[in-house]
Design a protein around this motif. Structure first.
Motif, mmCIF file in Angstrom:
data_model
loop_
_atom_site.group_PDB
_atom_site.id
_atom_site.type_symbol
_atom_site.label_atom_id
_atom_site.label_comp_id
_atom_site.label_asym_id
_atom_site.label_seq_id
_atom_site.Cartn_x
_atom_site.Cartn_y
_atom_site.Cartn_z
ATOM 1 N N GLY A 88 0.901 -1.183 -0.011
ATOM 2 C CA GLY A 88 -0.052 -0.097 -0.070
ATOM 3 C C GLY A 88 0.996 1.321 -0.051
ATOM 4 O O GLY A 88 0.641 2.021 -0.858
ATOM 5 N N TYR A 89 1.839 1.165 0.717
ATOM 6 C CA TYR A 89 2.936 2.346 0.727
ATOM 7 C C TYR A 89 3.564 2.640 -0.517
ATOM 8 O O TYR A 89 3.306 3.872 -0.898
ATOM 9 C CB TYR A 89 3.864 1.909 1.464
ATOM 10 C CG TYR A 89 4.904 3.407 2.166
ATOM 11 C CD1 TYR A 89 4.811 3.819 3.263
ATOM 12 C CD2 TYR A 89 6.006 3.551 1.187
ATOM 13 C CE1 TYR A 89 5.472 4.858 3.558
ATOM 14 C CE2 TYR A 89 6.568 4.783 1.425
ATOM 15 C CZ TYR A 89 6.395 5.046 2.798
ATOM 16 O OH TYR A 89 7.283 6.467 2.972
ATOM 17 N N SER A 118 1.908 7.303 4.165
ATOM 18 C CA SER A 118 1.981 6.968 2.692
ATOM 19 C C SER A 118 1.788 8.073 2.000
ATOM 20 O O SER A 118 2.078 8.086 0.601
ATOM 21 C CB SER A 118 1.854 5.575 2.285
ATOM 22 O OG SER A 118 0.398 5.283 2.264
ATOM 23 N N ASP A 174 -8.267 5.562 -0.715
ATOM 24 C CA ASP A 174 -7.461 4.728 -0.292
ATOM 25 C C ASP A 174 -8.287 3.752 0.649
ATOM 26 O O ASP A 174 -8.691 4.285 2.022
ATOM 27 C CB ASP A 174 -6.223 5.468 0.660
ATOM 28 C CG ASP A 174 -5.241 4.226 1.500
ATOM 29 O OD1 ASP A 174 -5.841 3.184 1.480
ATOM 30 O OD2 ASP A 174 -4.150 4.695 1.667
ATOM 31 N N ALA A 223 -7.538 0.955 2.209
ATOM 32 C CA ALA A 223 -6.602 -0.025 2.957
ATOM 33 C C ALA A 223 -7.383 -0.498 4.323
ATOM 34 O O ALA A 223 -7.232 -1.895 4.311
ATOM 35 C CB ALA A 223 -5.304 0.874 3.613
ATOM 36 N N MET A 237 -7.762 2.591 -4.343
ATOM 37 C CA MET A 237 -6.410 1.889 -3.956
ATOM 38 C C MET A 237 -6.912 1.176 -2.669
ATOM 39 O O MET A 237 -7.850 1.239 -1.933
ATOM 40 C CB MET A 237 -5.296 2.927 -3.402
ATOM 41 C CG MET A 237 -4.272 2.193 -2.915
ATOM 42 S SD MET A 237 -4.287 1.493 -1.236
ATOM 43 C CE MET A 237 -2.756 2.060 -0.488
ATOM 44 N N SER A 258 -2.843 -6.480 2.489
ATOM 45 C CA SER A 258 -2.023 -6.744 3.661
ATOM 46 C C SER A 258 -2.816 -6.678 4.936
ATOM 47 O O SER A 258 -2.313 -7.102 6.088
ATOM 48 C CB SER A 258 -1.012 -5.623 3.735
ATOM 49 O OG SER A 258 -1.478 -4.454 3.492
ATOM 50 N N LYS A 259 -4.128 -6.156 4.738
ATOM 51 C CA LYS A 259 -5.105 -6.033 6.214
ATOM 52 C C LYS A 259 -6.024 -7.155 6.107
ATOM 53 O O LYS A 259 -5.522 -8.550 6.389
ATOM 54 C CB LYS A 259 -5.351 -4.655 6.272
ATOM 55 C CG LYS A 259 -4.130 -3.876 6.552
ATOM 56 C CD LYS A 259 -4.484 -2.342 6.522
ATOM 57 C CE LYS A 259 -2.953 -1.604 6.908
ATOM 58 N NZ LYS A 259 -2.988 -0.245 6.554
ATOM 59 N N GLY A 266 0.865 -6.786 -0.256
ATOM 60 C CA GLY A 266 0.635 -6.114 -1.437
ATOM 61 C C GLY A 266 -0.417 -5.508 -1.729
ATOM 62 O O GLY A 266 -1.432 -5.022 -0.698
HETATM 63 C C1 LIG Z 1 -1.620 0.479 5.869
HETATM 64 C C2 LIG Z 1 -2.093 1.395 5.064
HETATM 65 C C3 LIG Z 1 -1.195 1.731 3.768
HETATM 66 C C4 LIG Z 1 0.047 0.947 3.619
HETATM 67 O O1 LIG Z 1 -0.425 -0.358 3.223
HETATM 68 P P1 LIG Z 1 0.910 -1.477 3.325
HETATM 69 O O2 LIG Z 1 0.410 -2.391 2.583
HETATM 70 O O3 LIG Z 1 0.949 -1.670 4.923
HETATM 71 O O4 LIG Z 1 2.081 -0.829 2.739
HETATM 72 C C5 LIG Z 1 -1.563 2.808 3.167
HETATM 73 N N1 LIG Z 1 -2.879 3.281 3.518
HETATM 74 C C6 LIG Z 1 -3.585 3.417 4.587
HETATM 75 C C7 LIG Z 1 -4.830 4.128 4.941
HETATM 76 C C8 LIG Z 1 -3.196 2.164 5.445
HETATM 77 O O5 LIG Z 1 -3.915 2.053 6.674
#
Ligand SMILES: *Cc1c(COP(=O)(O)O)cnc(C)c1O
Length: 391
Positions: free
Chosen positions: A105-106, A132, A202, A204, A230, A234-235, A241
């Protein structure tokens, strides 16, 4: 060296020194910590997918079939059949023309901001957006306008002020990582439309959870008004990814300009295998996110009833805002003694004076475990009255 040593000392004095916890496997529901089993409310493994046998198996099979590395960046030779398949599956799932997988995500947020914007652009970013996004904006050299958290009237003022700019981009978390509240995506989309701005979302913390796994925009019925989606694997998806989904034009642009995509080795087969299986499960079990929302609401109600401040949380991310750094660490340690692992989040991750415990609930928590959590917080309330006074 001496100045770095001094800076470290100052972090320690402020209770801001970070270290890696001594945990056997931090994604599990129970973690082994100092030889005790502790209920884990500190991971982002919201659906408990790290424990799903099908996903583990998919990772193993992909590694057996394809090996342990992609061998290169994607555009050079670091690609294989399942990679393309995953992108097609994501695009179909999200209802977009195309999708592109990023290494994290970063990396995706760095790519989005720095590819879509340059020094002549303005990026409007919620004050509480993920780090990020902030880093991506810095990398883009665009003018960075931070609007007040989820304040659409303020966003509108900011957009009006920059009406003459040729490219405007609004970017926001859909679910905010340290507060668990939701962005007003519908209003942001209206503003973007009327001001000719691109909207980037985002998801995520919402991917796999809200909108039958498609995210908050889908839940709100405004997915088609978002220019770029996006989300991460990963969560909730229990793997690694990220994806970016949007029009063919947008995806082609990212593929051609995103440096974190172009100059980095692509994901290994095991990760892609796991991602595909996680996506399949989310589509087959769309009700899991709903249960997670329901148990989260019950716990918030209970915590508020005890007088704890959970801010504006509406999701599985529940902050318990205590204010003081030391008090937050003391509360975290208290809960650990009672068998609960929660995050202790302090500045600069959150604004000064808003240090907090951060609970992330997961869909595989049983009713009994939810009761244990409630009881433990009642204990905290009684045993550390000082903590309550800090909030
Ligand atoms: C965790 C997170 C990311 C980064 O994702 P990773 O896959 O851990 O690099 C980006 N944006 C938000 C809002 C997040 O919480």
């Amino acid at each position: 060296m001496q100045s770095i040593q001094a800076a470290l000392e100052s972090l320690k004095k402020d209770h801001r020194f970070r270290s890696i916890p001594n945990i056997d496997y931090g994604a599990d529901k129970h973690v082994l910590l100092q030889e005790r089993h502790i209920l884990n409310l500190a991971s982002n493994n919201y659906l408990g997918f790290s424990e799903r046998a099908e996903i583990r198996r998919a990772a193993v099979i992909a590694a057996q079939n394809y090996g342990t590395t992609s061998g290169a960046s994607r555009l050079v030779s670091g690609t294989y059949g399942p990679y393309d398949a995953l992108e097609e599956e994501v695009a179909r799932f999200k209802g977009t023309e195309a999708a592109l997988i990023f290494n994290s995500g970063y990396a995706a947020n760095l790519a989005i901001c720095s590819s879509l914007a340059d020094r002549n652009c303005v990026i409007f970013s919620d004050r509480l957006n993920h780090a990020s996004i902030v880093d991506g904006i810095i990398l883009s050299r665009a003018t960075h306008v931070r609007y007040r958290h989820n304040d659409m009237a303020h966003l509108e003022k900011c957009l009006e002020k920059h009406a003459g700019t040729h490219r405007k981009i609004v970017i926001t978390d859909s679910v905010f990582s340290m507060d668990g509240d939701m962005a007003d995506v519908a209003q942001a989309a209206r503003l973007c439309k009327s001001h000719g701005a691109l909207l980037v979302l985002d998801e995520a913390h919402a991917a796999g959870v809200l909108g039958q796994g498609r995210g908050l925009a889908s839940e709100l019925g405004v997915a088609d008004q978002v220019d770029l989606h996006m989300g991460t694997f990963s969560k909730a998806m229990g793997s690694f990814g990220a994806y970016v989904a949007g029009s063919r034009t947008m995806i082609d642009w990212l593929m051609n300009t995103a440096r974190s995509f172009i100059y980095s080795t692509s994901l290994p087969p095991s990760v892609i295998g796991a991602n595909r299986e996680a996506l399949r499960i989310v589509q087959n079990e769309p009700q899991t996110g709903k249960r997670l929302m329901a148990i989260s609401k019950d716990l918030r109600d209970a915590l508020n009833g005890m007088g704890f401040d959970t801010g504006q949380s509406q999701t599985q991310i529940i902050p318990v805002i205590l204010g003081d750094n030391g008090a937050t660490l003391a509360a975290r340690d208290f809960l650990l003694q009672r068998g609960l692992l929660v995050g202790a989040i302090r500045p600069p991750t959150v604004p000064k004076g808003t240090a907090r415990l951060r609970l992330s609930l997961r869909a595989d928590l049983t009713d009994r475990e939810m009761e244990e959590i409630t009881d433990t917080f009642r204990d905290l309330r009684q045993n550390l009255p000082v903590v309550g006074n800090e909030s």
